[in-house]
Every structure is written in C-alpha cells, then in structure tokens.
Scaffold this motif. Structure first.
Motif, mmCIF file in Angstrom:
data_model
loop_
_atom_site.group_PDB
_atom_site.id
_atom_site.type_symbol
_atom_site.label_atom_id
_atom_site.label_comp_id
_atom_site.label_asym_id
_atom_site.label_seq_id
_atom_site.Cartn_x
_atom_site.Cartn_y
_atom_site.Cartn_z
ATOM 1 N N ALA A 259 0.839 -1.199 0.000
ATOM 2 C CA ALA A 259 0.000 0.000 0.000
ATOM 3 C C ALA A 259 0.870 1.243 0.000
ATOM 4 C CB ALA A 259 -0.923 -0.007 1.216
ATOM 5 N N LEU A 260 1.922 1.214 0.822
ATOM 6 C CA LEU A 260 2.790 2.385 0.929
ATOM 7 C C LEU A 260 3.534 2.621 -0.381
ATOM 8 C CD1 LEU A 260 3.534 4.392 3.162
ATOM 9 C CD2 LEU A 260 5.513 3.007 3.650
ATOM 10 N N ILE A 261 4.060 1.538 -0.957
ATOM 11 C CA ILE A 261 4.820 1.678 -2.202
ATOM 12 C C ILE A 261 3.904 2.133 -3.327
ATOM 13 C CG2 ILE A 261 6.023 0.389 -3.991
ATOM 14 C CD1 ILE A 261 7.266 -1.309 -1.854
ATOM 15 N N HIS A 262 2.722 1.515 -3.410
ATOM 16 C CA HIS A 262 1.842 1.761 -4.550
ATOM 17 C C HIS A 262 1.081 3.068 -4.441
ATOM 18 C CE1 HIS A 262 1.823 -2.334 -6.483
ATOM 19 N NE2 HIS A 262 2.616 -2.462 -5.444
ATOM 20 N N ALA A 263 0.891 3.545 -3.234
ATOM 21 C CA ALA A 263 0.023 4.710 -3.096
ATOM 22 C C ALA A 263 0.795 5.958 -2.724
ATOM 23 C CB ALA A 263 -1.043 4.425 -2.040
ATOM 24 N N ALA A 264 1.413 5.939 -1.557
ATOM 25 C CA ALA A 264 1.904 7.199 -1.018
ATOM 26 C C ALA A 264 3.335 7.490 -1.452
ATOM 27 C CB ALA A 264 1.822 7.172 0.502
ATOM 28 N N THR A 265 4.171 6.455 -1.470
ATOM 29 C CA THR A 265 5.578 6.743 -1.698
ATOM 30 C C THR A 265 6.063 6.011 -2.926
ATOM 31 O OG1 THR A 265 6.234 4.892 -0.354
ATOM 32 C CG2 THR A 265 5.999 6.976 0.757
ATOM 33 N N MET A 266 7.320 6.158 -3.193
ATOM 34 C CA MET A 266 8.009 5.366 -4.212
ATOM 35 C C MET A 266 7.483 5.597 -5.616
ATOM 36 S SD MET A 266 10.379 2.846 -4.175
ATOM 37 C CE MET A 266 11.034 1.777 -5.417
ATOM 38 N N VAL A 267 6.379 4.949 -6.004
ATOM 39 C CA VAL A 267 5.987 5.005 -7.410
ATOM 40 C C VAL A 267 5.540 6.405 -7.821
ATOM 41 C CG1 VAL A 267 5.380 2.590 -7.595
ATOM 42 C CG2 VAL A 267 3.652 4.232 -6.931
#
Lengths: 665, 102
Positions: A259-267
């Motif tokens: 969830a964190l990678i796909h939504a808020a951060t990273m991508v």
C-alpha cells in the motif's frame, strides 16, 4: 512570515527520529511502544504538513513558495549544495499525501503486523521510507531529491524483502532494487548532464528555482537528452514500460508495504520528478510525446494483464502500473496538475484497495488466490464496503474521486496542444478494462458462494478505521478539483498552476467546445460502466463464461496470464546474456588473469629454484669448503700437538740446529 | 800438555750432549730432571772456562753460582711437579702425561 515556515525540517525529521529509535532501541522498547511511536512521528509530520499547507494558502497566489535552509552542505566557490527544503503548492500537496496516507498505513500496520517477530524492524523501515519520500518531495535541489530518490529505492528493497527467510521474497526485493538501479542510472545521467550543461553555459547550480530560471540557456537537443534520461529514471521508479517488472513482485513484502509503495511513496516519485522538472519538459516537446505515449501504452498494457490474474494483490499491482500510466499520460501532454491530481486520488483509493486486500488476507489467514475466496460480503462488511468504494473510484464512476482526476487527464490528452485523440482512445479503452478487472476482483472475492474452508472474520478496528477514513477520502477527495464544465472551480488545478509554466496549462479550452468535453466525459463513463456490466455478466450471472472464454482463446489467455512472458523474455535476454557474459568473464578470469598470475608464480618458483640451487651449491659450497679445509687442515696439524714435551723439545732443538747451520753457512 | 779453553769446551759439549740425550730419550721424569742438571752444569763449565780464559773478572763465576742456585730451585719445583703428576696419573712416565694432546 508564518513561524511554521522556518520549521519545515520537522516534516522529514520526525519519521527519521522514529526510524532511528525503532531500529536501534525497538527491541528493548517492546511492541507496545514501537507501533504507536512510529505512528506518532508520522502524525506529527502530517500536522506540520497541514500547517505548512495552510500557511501557504494564506499567501497570495503569485508568491506561494518559500524555502527553509537548514544548513549548507557543500560550498565550493560559487557552487553550493544545501540541505534546504522548498515548499510550494506542488510539494505541499505531496507531503500531505505522503504523510497523511503514510500515517493511515502506519496505523493499519499495527493491526496487520501484530505478532510478527520483527515488529520494530518493520516500523523502523516504514518510518525510514516515509522520511526518504518526504526528503524527495521537499528537497529544493537535485542532490537532496536524489538522496530521497535512492532512499525510497533502498527502503523498498528492505521492505519487499522483509520476510527474507523465504528466498522468493528476498529475490523479489533484489529484483526491485536492480530494476530500479537501471532507471536510477538514467536519472543520475540526466541529473549530471543537466548540471554539467548548465555549468558550461555559466550557471553552476542544482537548485530547482535557479535551474528553472536558466533552463532557456540549454540547447534543444541537450534538453531532450536530459529529459529523456530523467524519464528513464521515472520509468524505473514509477514502474512504467519497460521497467515495470519489479512492481508486481513487490507484493512479496507485507501488504501495508505494498500500500505504501503503490500509493503514497516510491511510485509517485517519478510523476513528482517530472512535474518538478516541468520547466525542462516544456522545452522538449518530443520528450513529452515519449512520456505521453509510454504512459498511455503502459496504462492499456498493464490493464490487459490485470484481466486474468488470479492473485488479488497481483491484480492490484497491475492496476497501479496502469494508473501510473495515466498519470504519465497527464504529465506527458502538459497537464501536470491533472497528473498530480490523479496521483492524489489514486493514493487514496489504491492505499484503500491494498489495505482492503490485506484485510481479506488477514481474515482468510493469508489466502491470496481469488479462486479460493467468495462470499466475503457478509463476513467482512466493513472491508467490503470500503473496498467497493475504492473500486468505484478507480473505475471512474461519476461523483467519486477517481472520476474527476481520470477524466481530467483524458480530456487533456485529447485537447491539449501535446495531446492526440489516439492517446485519448487508448486511455478510454484502458479505463474500460480497469472497470472490468476491478469488478472481477470484487465479484470473485465478496460475492457468490464461499470457495474455501477457512473461517473468515472481520479485521480489528485498528485496521478497519484507516480503511474507513481512506474510503471517505476516496469518496470526496475529487471535489477539490471539479472541472469548470461541471460547474466546479477546479481549485486544485488553480492551486498548483503557479508551479507550472502557465503557457502549457491554459490555452486548451480555447479550441474546444464545452459540448465536446461533456461528450467525451460521457463516452468514458459509458465505457467504464460497460466494463462493470460485462464483469457482472461474466462473474455473477454466468460464472461459467470466463472458463469457456479462456478455453476458446487459450493462446491469448495464456499470454495474458503469463504477463506477455515479459519476465521470461527479460530473463532470456538480459539475465541470461549477463550470465553468459559473466561466464565468459569468469573464463577469461580463470584462463588469462589467473593464468598470468599462476604463470608469474610458476616463473618465480623456477627462478627461486635456480637461485636456491646456486645458493646451495656455490655460496654454501664456498663457505663449506673453507670450513672443511680448515677442519681437515686442523686435523693434520693437530697431530703435531702430541702432548709430549720431549717431542716439542726435540723439534725445538732440531730447529735451533737448522738455524745455526743456516747461519754458519 | 797444556790444558786450554778448547778442552773445557769439549768436556762441556760432551756433558751438554749427554744431558740433552738424557732429556730427549728418558721416559722417567726424574731422569729428565737429571739430564737437565747435566745441561746446566755444562753451561756452568762454559761460564767458568770463559771467565778464566777470555774475560778478566768474576762475572762468569758469579753467573755459575746463580745457575747452581737456580738449579737447586728448579729441582725443588720440578720434583714438586713430578709428585703432583704422580698423584694424578699414578706414574712419572712423561709418555703417559699427554693430556695436552691435540
């Protein structure tokens, strides 16, 4: 001047403190402290972000930007690299999304990770992740952005491979890291090329404001090269064709991490970076076309893969890639604010979808396969309702957040100077596919008969409350950007506009009528509803149809199920060829390099033998000969030492006589 | 026949030769000592003869007296050494006293 404006550093610092405490002292503090502490630090960041946002809105629209210099890091002549944070509408929106959604994911994680033996390590990494992302979006120069950029890459590696005892997860982590590295290489080249070419033109700087002011000094070809290289970095970080392959595997980590990678951060970093670098992309129309085309292609391509996947998280992963494609389509046609708008709404509903999937997993004790779910509607009502809202939002059903943002992108793709009806068409088709596969997930997971023996149960409040908050945001989050054509003011757009070059942002409504915009909007809504309807027909009314369809088109089905065999192709082309090269180099190493080393060793040995022989024979021989000559001489001479006095006396007398005889003669 | 220097020297040479022969050939330490006495007395005879026929004065005779005293002292010391030798190797044969052999 608002006093909060000189405390921008609090925003990234708090998660860093949390990360340091959790990673160093976490085991001693115990799980009761670690989780809430991690949440608290991100919450403070969120509060500070909110205050910053409010103080920004109080400023007049033209001067909504300030920097907060923390300290000068590098100072060489006129060149300076500073740890300095830039707050403008773009970064303010980003920190709100990152810290807000990040906070909810942290809270959710307390429930989800309950009982994991590496609880404190998990929260330490999670905090570090948020810190890296906040640094990325707040940094006012390329170097600080690069630190954040690499930081999120590192944290994604750590978290995807969090359960590294299972080799599969460790490999997924490495895959993410290595694929990102390919993109980062491009990003770094672009960043260095920009720095160098501007320096050649007389301006040695890495600050965005100064870069922006001096971008016109660059030649057109140079700008195109820089922007394409930077975009290569974005395709890696934001999972676009051809570097998207790491993202579907990234779900090997705990679900909140996805969830964190796909939504808020990273991508979102890639979208943000291109939006931040808009002053360069504006000067390179061909690069913008590349961005838009890659975005549209990814949006459609990933959606087709999502149609047939059976793993709930894998479907969501491909939908993320697809949605990121829309964002790139937006920024590629010059609609930066639309791209960021979709980034925000996507952050809400994608975090919600992943956390909903995590909740389903939690309820079914780790089950991920859609074929083994079904009938969860009654057993997990809160998860069901929130998941449904998110699905409606991602499908672009009118009134929900995804509708406004996706439609703005599609409209801009059609109408903007950089746009083209072909891009619009691909986007609309992708939206139809999105609606289909998302409802396929909903129907398979929550409707029909249960297809598993496991006793499903609703997740605890600490997990469902963040779901509900996100559901509310997914419902109403779009209303900050209601387009004029629907009677809104598109405040989000106007808020962000000062950041972007206005020449690209306006001048779209001029050529096209309101009727056309409404007509296109209706078409995309109809396509989305058609997708939902087909999904309903296939998975509720006639559950036997999907199987029959798969049997009728086995090739197509297998092609999609195996994700176009891209992983296999990459493996054959890159990994195998790399391994081949590796073999070759190993042989070269063994044969030539080791041969040379061994040969010289052998030569040394031979010369050593020779010189040893010389030493033993001649040098020692000379010494020994002297010694033995002395010994043998001694053994001869010792015989004269008889010990008998009379002998001595006799000799003495003989000698005297001889001397006398000689004297006389 | 006038007895001259040559006669004394001849006698002295014979004495010396006998003494030397004794010293070189006898194995008994005491016999060697006796040979040495002969040699010393041959020397004394020379001193006295030369003192009588060649130089004026008593220096030759004086030396002869010194030699006699020396011979007495030497005999005392040598006999003591021979005693010590006998105590160590239960013999006075110089052939057996060859510890200094190389």
């Amino acid at each position: 001047m608002d006093c909060i404006q000189s405390y921008v550093w609090i925003v990234p610092l708090m998660p860093l403190i949390g990360a340091v405490i959790n990673l160093l002292l976490g085991r001693r503090l115990g799980n009761r402290v670690v989780g809430p502490l991690a949440c608290l630090t991100v919450f403070i960041s969120f509060c500070a972000s909110t205050l910053l946002f409010l103080s920004l809105t109080k400023l007049p629209a033209e001067s909504r930007s300030f920097t907060n210099l923390v300290y000068t890091w590098v100072l060489v002549g006129d060149f300076r690299a500073e740890v300095s944070f830039l707050v403008d509408p773009l970064s303010a929106v980003m920190i709100l999304i990152v810290s807000g959604v990040g906070f909810l994911i942290h809270v959710y994680s307390i429930g989800y990770m309950h009982g994991d033996k590496n609880y404190s390590r998990y929260f330490g990494y999670l905090n570090l992740f948020v810190f890296a992302m906040l640094t990325l979006v707040l940094g006012d120069n390329l170097l600080l952005m690069f630190i954040g950029w690499e930081g999120v890459g590192l944290c994604s590696y750590l978290l995807i491979g969090f359960w590294f005892e299972d080799k599969k997860n460790a490999i997924a982590g490495m895959k993410a890291f290595i694929v990102n590295r390919v993109g980062d290489f491009g990003f770094m080249l672009g960043f260095l090329l920009l720095f160098w070419s501007l320096g050649k033109a007389g301006v040695w700087t890495i600050r965005f404001t100064e870069l922006s002011a001096n971008a016109h000094l660059l030649s057109a070809g140079m700008v195109t090269a820089i922007t394409l290289l930077l975009f290569m970095g974005a395709t890696g970080k934001s999972a676009q064709l051809p570097l998207y392959v790491w993202l579907p595997d990234a779900m090997a980590g705990p679900t909140p991490v996805s969830a964190l990678i796909h939504a808020a951060t990273m991508v979102t970093a890639g979208i943000y970076m291109i939006a931040r670098m808009n002053f360069l992309y504006v000067l390179a129309p061909s690069a913008m076309t590349v961005v838009a085309v890659i975005g549209a292609a990814t949006a459609f391509y990933a959606a087709t893969i999502g149609l047939v996947q059976n793993d709930i998280k894998r479907v969501l992963a491909y939908s993320t890639i697809s949605q990121l494609g829309y964002m790139f389509l937006g920024v590629g046609v010059g609609a930066y604010s639309a791209g960021i708008f979709h980034l925000m709404t996507h952050a809400f509903f994608k975090a919600l979808l992943f956390m909903g999937a995590g909740s389903v997993m939690h309820g079914l004790s780790g089950e991920l396969d859609l074929r083994n779910m079904g009938g969860l509607k009654e057993k997990m009502p809160r998860t069901y309702w929130t998941f449904l809202i998110a699905t409606l939002a991602i499908c672009g059903v009118p009134g929900l957040s995804g509708f406004f943002s996706k439609d703005e992108i599609l409209w801009k793709a059609f109408s903007s100077d950089h746009g083209h009806w072909g891009l619009w068409l691909v986007g609309v088709l992708g939206a139809g596919l999105t609606a289909f596969y998302m409802f396929r997930v909903v129907f398979l997971a929550f409707f029909g008969e249960s297809r598993t023996d496991k006793k499903a149960h609703e997740s605890p409040g600490v997990m469902t409350i963040p779901l509900m908050i996100l559901a509310a945001l997914a419902l109403v989050g779009g209303y900050v950007g209601v387009p004029e054509v629907l009677g809104g003011h598109n405040r989000f757009h106007h808020f962000l506009t000062p950041v972007f070059d206005r020449h690209t942002e306006v001048a779209t409504h001029a050529h096209h009528s309101v009727g056309l915009e409404l007509g296109l909007m209706v078409i995309s809504v109809v396509v989305a509803l058609a997708g939902i309807f087909i999904a309903y027909q296939m998975y509720i009314r006639h559950p036997e149809h999907p199987k029959a369809l798969a049997e009728r088109f086995p090739r197509l089905y297998n092609l999609l199920l195996n994700k176009y065999y891209v992983d296999e192709i990459y493996h054959a082309v890159f990994v195998r060829s790399l391994l081949g090269l590796n073999n070759l180099l190993a042989r070269f190493d063994l044969g030539i390099i080791d041969g040379a080393v061994n040969g010289s060793a052998w030569l040394t040995k031979i010369t050593a033998k020779w010189s040893g022989w010389w030493d033993n024979t001649f040098v020692d021989g000379a010494v020994n000969t002297t010694a033995s000559a002395v010994i043998s001489g001694g053994s001869v001479l010792r015989k004269t030492q008889t010990g008998r006095i009379q002998n001595y006396l006799l000799i003495a007398i003989i000698v005297i006589v001889v001397i006398m005889v000689v004297k006389i003669i | 026949m006038i007895i001259g220097l040559e006669h004394y020297l001849f006698i002295s040479a014979i004495l010396f030769s006998l003494g030397l022969f004794g010293v070189l050939t006898r194995r008994n330490a005491v016999s060697i000592l006796m040979g040495i006495e002969l040699i010393l007395n041959a020397a004394n005879l020379n001193f006295v003869a030369f003192s009588r026929f060649v130089t004026i004065g008593i220096s030759g005779q004086l030396f002869a007296v010194f030699v006699i005293i020396l011979a007495a002292a030497e005999a005392a010391v040598a006999l003591a050494i021979i005693l010590a030798l006998y105590q160590n190797i239960k013999s006075v044969s110089v052939d057996e006293a060859d510890a200094m052999k190389g």
